[in-house]
Each structure stands twice: as C-alpha cells, then as structure tokens.
Design a protein around this motif. Structure first.
Motif, short mmCIF file in Angstrom:
data_model
loop_
_atom_site.label_atom_id
_atom_site.label_comp_id
_atom_site.label_asym_id
_atom_site.label_seq_id
_atom_site.Cartn_x
_atom_site.Cartn_y
_atom_site.Cartn_z
N GLN A 106 0.84 -1.20 0.00
CA GLN A 106 0.00 0.00 0.00
C GLN A 106 0.88 1.26 0.00
O GLN A 106 1.86 1.35 0.75
CB GLN A 106 -0.88 -0.01 1.26
CG GLN A 106 -1.77 1.18 1.44
CD GLN A 106 -3.11 1.01 0.79
OE1 GLN A 106 -3.42 -0.04 0.24
NE2 GLN A 106 -3.92 2.04 0.83
N ARG A 114 -2.85 1.67 -4.17
CA ARG A 114 -3.79 1.90 -3.07
C ARG A 114 -4.76 0.72 -2.96
O ARG A 114 -4.95 -0.05 -3.90
CB ARG A 114 -4.63 3.16 -3.34
CG ARG A 114 -3.87 4.37 -3.81
CD ARG A 114 -3.11 5.05 -2.71
NE ARG A 114 -2.67 6.38 -3.12
CZ ARG A 114 -1.73 7.08 -2.52
NH1 ARG A 114 -1.13 6.60 -1.44
NH2 ARG A 114 -1.38 8.29 -2.96
N ASP A 115 -5.35 0.59 -1.81
CA ASP A 115 -6.57 -0.21 -1.62
C ASP A 115 -6.47 -1.61 -2.25
O ASP A 115 -7.15 -1.91 -3.23
CB ASP A 115 -7.76 0.55 -2.21
CG ASP A 115 -9.09 -0.16 -1.97
OD1 ASP A 115 -9.18 -0.93 -1.01
OD2 ASP A 115 -10.03 0.07 -2.76
#
Length: 344
Positions: free
Chosen positions: A100, A115-116
């Motif tokens: 991340q 991200r995510d």
C-alpha cells in the motif's frame, strides 16, 4: 450447478494467434434450433432475415498493459476497471513486491501509487499528474492481448489494428468485444442491402472476463462487474424491431449481457447506465435478445456457461466437439458461431 459440466479438452493448436484475413472470411458454425450448419461470416446476409438487427459493442480497447518498477522490483499491471478520473483497478504481476502507498514507475513519465488492495489481490492505481490517464497509457501502455495469446507470442504493431473492431469509438475496454472483429464495411453494407440493420451500445470489457471460475459450483462464483450504457433511442429501436417481428441478435456476449441487464420482467429493454455483474447460467430466461453471434469460449468459463444457457449444455458440448474435430479456430482471434435458439 457443477462447474465441471462446462469442461472440455481443447488441443492447443486450435487457439488462433492471428485473425482471419480478410476478417469476414472467418468460419461460422450456425446452430439454428436443432440444425447445425458450417458457414462463413461472409454468409451472414443470407443466413439472417430481413428485419433482424445486429447489436454491436462500440467500446475501444485502451493500451492497458503496463510494465514498471518499484525500486529494483519489476511490476506488471493490467488495468481492468476505472474507479475514478485518475484511478484504475489493476491486476498486478509480482504483487508480493508491492505494498500500500508504493509508487510504481512505468516509464515515459508515468507514475502511479498503489492503493486499496482488494481481496482478489488487485490494487487500485492512482496515476500522478494532470494529463488524462488515456494519454499516459498511450505513452507507456501496450495492447492487452488475452493471456492465452500473450503466453505464446508478444503483442506487436499488427495487434494495434487486429485487436480493435470497426465500431471502436468509446475508450475504456481492456479486452476487445471479439465477435465484432469479424465485421468489415463491405459486410455491413451487404447486410444493410439485405434488410438487416445494426445498432451500437457501450460496455467497457474488463480483464475479469478472462478470470477462471475457481469454484466447484456456479452458485459460489462471484462475477466481475463492468460498466455499460444503452441510451433511450437505442432501447426504443431494439423494442421496435421485436414488436415488428424482427430478431435482436447480440454480436458478442458483452452486448448480450448488457441488453439482458437492461431488460425488465415484461421483456421491455430500458435505457441503462451503470455497472452490471449479471451471471447467466442454464435455467436463465432470456428476455431481450433472440440470438447471439459469438466466438468460441474457454472451458469452465462464465461465457461457455452463458452460451449453454442459450442453447442447452448438451447442444453446446456437441457443437464444440464438432468445431474441434472440424478444425475451427478458437478464442479471441478465432472463428465465430451464430446461435439461434428455438422459440416456444
């Protein structure tokens, strides 16, 4: 329903690595009710009927395959669904090297932040800068050939044209709606002269279309979502064709899935805009289409389940056996089938 009901053995030499030339010279296996005929795509004007309407997906494939680095680690990314103006969900190769908030440098001035992380191992990629992401991909990306082709040869300049349909207009797909690859301006003109019209809709095909079904039972499989749109004028045209006794023939499973997503319980096609994750398996009642032109699909895939729902599992297994024995070419660059189920 057990997934192994949709299995079959395909000799590797049946996988097409290049499309037919010219495009409409590809073979076409016609299943018309209980009848089976060997034809070519060029025969469509005499195979369909005046008053029928073909529905094409006008999505355009973007160069969604990226190769980059996080430090000393090589990272591959295949974009598969837009999640925002600068954010795309991506399947990651060498994902164990990515965390991340890591930055990935894809070269040519293209950098994205990871991200995510999703449950499926994918990441959201936020692209840095102010330029439209489409421009960044034109610089750093390459054509995302299906894995069964990419494993046997690299993408090249010829694929820039070969893997794009003549209807491609709306940028956003990471896989081509391959049934429409068979069409040429000449074929479309001959269809029009025979009284067979056409319309377009948009469904941005995602890389999830190639994901294997890992579950043992279809009820345990989670279908990927894709964004699509049918405007009011197109919905009205399709409804009018059926009201006048014509048939709506989806060209490709993407067109079919979107039409079925937009059709209500009274068999009226409505305008639609948004995500669809419709999963069609045997037992499904088709409401918005009367036939399907499609290429040959992978074993145990959601798309082979879809054609089995339309024509019957035993019928499709027999048709695929015939196609394999008779030398048909399979998958994205392969030959076509025209599926016209019996009514009643």
């Amino acid at each position: 329903m057990k997934v192994d009901l949709f299995d079959f053995a395909l000799p590797p030499e049946r996988i097409a690595l290049r499309p037919a030339v010219p495009r409409d010279s590809a073979r076409m296996l016609v299943l018309d009710g209980a009848e089976t005929r060997d034809r070519s795509v060029a025969d469509l004007p005499t195979t369909l009927r005046a008053g029928d309407l073909l529905v094409f997906n006008d999505t355009r494939v973007i160069p969604a395959q990226l190769e980059g680095r996080r430090g000393d680690s090589k990272i591959g990314a295949t974009l598969h669904k837009r999640e925002g103006p600068r954010r795309w969900r991506a399947f990651i190769r060498n994902a164990r090297r990515l965390k991340q908030d890591d930055a990935i440098d894809f070269g040519a001035g293209v950098v994205a932040m990871a991200r995510d992380r999703g449950e499926d191992g994918s990441f959201a990629l936020d692209f840095e800068g102010d330029e439209p992401v489409e421009l960044l991909l034109e610089r750093a990306g390459r054509m995302p050939l299906p894995p069964y082709i990419a494993a046997r040869r690299p993408a090249d300049a010829q694929d820039q044209d070969d893997y794009q349909t003549m209807f491609a207009a709306e940028k956003g797909a990471v896989a081509a709606p391959t049934a429409a690859l068979h069409f040429t301006p000449d074929l479309l003109a001959r269809l029009g002269a025979a009284g067979i019209d056409h319309a377009t809709l948009t469904l941005h095909v995602g890389a999830g279309t190639f994901l294997p079904v890992k579950a043992d039972d279809t009820t345990e499989h989670k279908m990927h979502a894709e964004w699509g749109r049918i405007d009011a004028a197109t919905a009205d045209r399709l409804n009018a064709v059926r009201a006048n006794g014509g048939r709506v023939i989806a060209v490709g499973t993407t067109s079919l899935r979107l039409i079925e997503s937009a059709t209500d319980d009274t068999d009226v096609i409505r305008p639609f805009e948004g995500d669809t994750s419709i999963f069609i398996t045997p037992g499904y009642r088709f409401r918005g289409i009367d036939g399907l032109m499609t290429n040959f699909h992978l074993p145990r895939s959601t798309l082979f389940m879809l054609v089995s729902a339309l024509m019957g599992t035993g019928r499709m297994q027999g048709a695929y056996d015939h196609a394999i024995r008779d030398g048909y070419r399979f998958y994205s660059y392969g030959d076509a089938s025209l599926l016209l189920p019996s009514k009643g």
